[in-house]
Scaffold this active site. Structure first.
Site, short mmCIF file in Angstrom:
data_model
loop_
_atom_site.label_atom_id
_atom_site.label_comp_id
_atom_site.label_asym_id
_atom_site.label_seq_id
_atom_site.Cartn_x
_atom_site.Cartn_y
_atom_site.Cartn_z
CB THR A 27 -0.88 0.05 1.27
OG1 THR A 27 -0.03 0.18 2.42
CG2 THR A 27 -1.73 -1.22 1.42
CB VAL A 86 8.31 -0.48 8.67
CG1 VAL A 86 8.27 1.04 8.75
CG2 VAL A 86 7.76 -1.10 9.95
CE LYS A 87 5.75 0.99 -0.52
NZ LYS A 87 4.48 1.13 -1.26
CB ILE A 88 11.43 3.34 5.20
CG1 ILE A 88 10.83 2.81 6.50
CG2 ILE A 88 12.35 4.51 5.46
CD1 ILE A 88 11.82 2.29 7.48
#
Ligand code: E4P
Length: 215
Positions: A27, A86-88
């Site tokens: 997402t 965790v998208k960073i």
């Protein structure tokens, strides 16, 4: 090659999961906004709802752009569900945050990658996944698939374990070319995944078999 679906739409995620070939979900804030998910509480609940539909990894993106903010947000996201990644973003503090999460055993997805140098940094920081945006590169007359090829060579040269997650996939040929190159994962809209099913000779052949079966 793993198949992730690139959406926050629960019905589409369920449809892809029911197909039996789904390995995860990505997402981003734009996809969440598209589904009308607003407010921190609703956003966090939506991530849990997605995790309850699928069995694989679910990327949830931080909004902060400074190290402390990304760590605080990322830790809260990771606590939501064991499937959360965790998208960073690929920025200086993002690399520091990826390194921090890697050392804590929290999975990360380094997003907004547009060059081989950025991909190299993400791997050195220990990102679980690294997302080059191939469609957005194609949009600016730059070969997105060539970038996947270059990163594959670099990662194989050094045995980096970071998985190449081809993102911003727009159509089925992107998926096929990524599979030929050896991307570890593709994330695509349901339309591109479903398009892999289609062939007119399958449709006409099946129609003929069914007609003949009645004879
Ligand atoms: C997924 O991780 C990316 O955020 C997504 O694939 C971007 O796709 P877009 O370029 O179609 O917005």
């Amino acid at each position: 090659m793993k198949f992730f679906i690139d959406t926050a739409n629960l019905a589409q995620i369920k449809e892809a999961q029911d197909l039996g070939v789904l390995d995860g979900v990505t997402t981003n804030p734009s996809l969440m906004a598209k589904e009308g998910i607003k407010g921190q509480e609703n956003i966090l609940k939506h991530y849990v709802d997605i995790c309850n539909i699928v069995t694989g990894d679910v990327s949830a993106e931080v909004i902060s752009t400074d190290f402390d903010g990304m760590v605080k947000e990322g830790e809260a996201l990771a606590k939501l569900h064991p499937q959360i990644v965790v998208k960073i973003p690929m920025i200086k503090d993002g690399i520091k945050a990826i390194k921090y999460f890697t050392e804590k055993g929290i999975k990360t997805n380094c997003t907004l990658v547009f060059s081989a140098g950025q991909a190299l940094l993400a791997a050195k920081a220990g990102a679980t996944y690294m997302s080059p945006f191939i469609g957005r590169l194609d949009d600016v007359s730059t070969d997105g698939l060539k970038l996947i090829e270059d990163i594959r060579i670099i990662y194989d040269n050094y045995g980096y374990e970071t998985e190449i997650l081809a993102a911003s996939v727009r159509h089925p040929m992107h998926i096929i070319e990524c599979a030929k190159i050896g991307a570890d994962v593709i994330t695509a809209p349901l339309s591109a995944i479903a398009a892999l099913l289609k062939h007119p000779l399958t449709d006409s052949g099946l129609a003929q078999f069914l007609a003949d079966a009645k004879k």
